[in-house]
Design a protein around this motif. Structure first.
Motif, PDB file in Angstrom:
ATOM      1  N   ILE A  83       0.877  -1.148   0.028  1.00 14.95           N
ATOM      2  CA  ILE A  83      -0.028  -0.118   0.089  1.00 14.95           C
ATOM      3  C   ILE A  83       0.882   1.214   0.044  1.00 14.95           C
ATOM      4  N   VAL A  84       0.853   2.115  -1.035  1.00 16.23           N
ATOM      5  CA  VAL A  84       1.607   3.353  -0.932  1.00 16.23           C
ATOM      6  C   VAL A  84       0.806   4.429  -0.981  1.00 16.23           C
ATOM      7  N   ASN A  85       1.158   5.106   0.200  1.00 17.72           N
ATOM      8  CA  ASN A  85       0.694   6.504   0.607  1.00 17.72           C
ATOM      9  C   ASN A  85       1.276   7.699   0.162  1.00 17.72           C
ATOM     10  N   LEU A  86       0.753   8.264  -0.759  1.00 24.91           N
ATOM     11  CA  LEU A  86       1.750   9.479  -1.227  1.00 24.91           C
ATOM     12  C   LEU A  86       0.964  10.783  -0.794  1.00 24.91           C
ATOM     13  N   THR A  87       0.296  10.909   0.061  1.00 28.07           N
ATOM     14  CA  THR A  87      -0.531  12.146   0.685  1.00 28.07           C
ATOM     15  C   THR A  87       0.426  13.190   1.081  1.00 28.07           C
ATOM     16  N   THR A  88       1.517  12.610   1.565  1.00 27.56           N
ATOM     17  CA  THR A  88       2.681  13.643   2.104  1.00 27.56           C
ATOM     18  C   THR A  88       3.881  14.086   1.019  1.00 27.56           C
ATOM     19  N   MET A  89       3.528  13.608  -0.284  1.00 29.26           N
ATOM     20  CA  MET A  89       4.610  13.995  -1.169  1.00 29.26           C
ATOM     21  C   MET A  89       4.026  15.011  -2.118  1.00 29.26           C
ATOM     22  N   ASP A  90       5.135  15.662  -2.565  1.00 35.48           N
ATOM     23  CA  ASP A  90       5.084  16.948  -3.625  1.00 35.48           C
ATOM     24  C   ASP A  90       4.518  16.072  -4.547  1.00 35.48           C
ATOM     25  N   PRO A  91       3.396  16.741  -5.566  1.00 42.95           N
ATOM     26  CA  PRO A  91       2.602  16.263  -6.425  1.00 42.95           C
ATOM     27  C   PRO A  91       3.518  15.651  -7.716  1.00 42.95           C
ATOM     28  N   THR A  92       4.554  16.526  -7.922  1.00 39.58           N
ATOM     29  CA  THR A  92       5.558  16.083  -8.818  1.00 39.58           C
ATOM     30  C   THR A  92       6.150  14.645  -8.686  1.00 39.58           C
TER      31      THR A  92
END
Length: 145
Positions: A83-92
């Protein structure tokens, strides 16, 4: 470390020997704690050894940058659903991680499913995801029409 040296290290042209980013607490040795094993990074959590022995593991990864994509690839390559949670990452960077994951699942014949906004489930080829619609039964106690 200068920006040219960082870029060269990221590309693999020179050895990344900048010790500022490494903590002593992740050194090799026996693990102690609550029974949950940590893999490479505290943002990657995998089930206990008993679950690993029976093949019932799932990993959650919350990357901070594209550099953390390697942990996703290593877990997925070992046959662990991630499960990859990308909510804290920069959109790029998040887009780069999704592109990496798409290549990963294509190359290893897995599948990718969006669970929530900027949260994805990567499953290996031998794993079946049961959706809510597929989990419902049309006969039984609750369907008394």
């Amino acid at each position: 470390m200068g920006s040219v040296r960082k870029a060269s290290a990221w590309l693999g042209l020179v050895e990344d020997n900048d010790e500022r980013y490494y903590d002593d607490e992740y050194a090799e040795g026996p693990q102690t704690g609550t029974g949950q094993g940590w893999v490479t990074d505290p943002r990657v959590q995998v089930a206990s050894e008993a679950a690993e022995e029976t093949g019932r593991r799932i990993a959650t990864v919350t990357p901070d940058s594209f550099r953390d994509a390697r942990a996703i690839g290593e877990l997925f390559r070992d046959g662990v659903p991630v499960i990859v949670n990308l909510t804290t990452m920069d959109p790029t960077d998040a887009k780069r991680v999704v592109d990496f994951a798409a290549g990963l699942i294509f190359g290893l014949r897995g599948s990718i499913e969006r669970v929530a906004t900027r949260v994805f489930l990567l499953t290996p080829a031998d794993t079946q995801v049961v959706t809510e619609a597929a989990g419902r039964r049309t006969d039984g106690f609750f369907n008394q029409s």
